[in-house]
Design an enzyme around this catalytic site. Structure first.
Site: not given
Length: 253
Positions: A145, A158
């Site tokens: 990501s 995350y």
């Protein structure tokens, strides 16, 4: 004589995609099948996997599925031991539980790290063992990501998981490079899907996101697909230990 561009197809190669029943994983599986690979779609939902495989076959692709919980190391090893080796792996299974760190529970930590980090270790280990044992080259692709290279509020957990994947990828690239096995990450920004529609219905959040993307828009699933094929195939044969940013300029700020 002019140099020749490497072939873009993946004919004759076997590919495994985790988290393949929906979203980025399904798009990756479709892209690899369209490029000629024989693709195994892995997830926990048998009905969704069967439907996805049927769609790929209807379009002329080759696909089967594997019902497996990738957070279960023994299940991963057992399933992969029963199948021929995979020369392409896309670790796409993942999740997020966005909230301030002070509100993150132990269950949140275990769930996110189990799926985003430990599962990628389990599957990469099993696939790599087979490739090394049979002296095959390959390409391992970890769906990371933009949050793997930057920080963001409400995403401490995350970000930690995706930074871990970036570190694993760099180290594994060195471990496997001499065997001709490449390892890279693909780092998308926020992608507009059916699963993220509710999140982006919040105008405040949507505006916050768009202000941080230089292109001024969300990403699309089809914009992931070409990058997956690129990393899987010979066009990226000199690329390992790298992060391919598909973040619309987010990390350039």
């Amino acid at each position: 004589m002019l140099p020749r561009t490497p072939p873009s197809g993946l004919q004759g190669r076997r590919a495994l995609v985790t988290g393949a029943s929906r979203g980025i994983g399904l798009a990756a599986a479709a892209a690899l099948a369209q490029a000629g690979a024989a693709v195994t779609l892995a997830a926990r939902s048998q009905d969704e996997l069967r439907q996805a495989c049927d769609q790929i076959r209807t379009e002329g692709g080759t696909a089967d599925f594997m019902v497996v919980d990738v957070t279960d190391a023994r299940a991963v090893d057992a399933q992969l031991a029963e199948r021929p080796p995979y020369q392409v792996l896309v670790n796409s299974a993942g999740m997020n539980r966005p909230k301030p760190l002070v509100d993150v529970t132990d269950d949140d930590i275990d769930a996110v790290l189990d799926l985003n980090v430990k599962a990628a270790f389990y599957v990469s280990r099993a696939v790599s063992r087979r490739l090394l044992a049979e002296r095959l080259t390959g390409s391992l692709i970890n769906i990371s990501s933009q949050m793997g290279v930057v920080g963001s509020p409400r995403r401490t957990l995350y970000c930690a998981s995706k930074h871990a994947i970036e570190g694993m990828t760099k180290a594994l690239a060195w471990e496997l490079g001499s065997a001709g096995i490449r390892v890279n990450t693909l780092c998308p920004t926020f992608i507009e899907t059916a699963m993220t529609a509710g999140m982006f219905a919040d105008d405040g959040f949507r505006g916050w996101v768009l202000e941080r993307i230089a292109l001024g828009r969300l990403g699309r699933l089809d914009e992931i697909m070409g990058a997956v094929v690129f990393l899987a195939g010979d066009a990226s044969s000199l690329m390992t230990g790298s992060a391919l940013m598909l973040d619309g300029g987010w990390s350039a700020a």
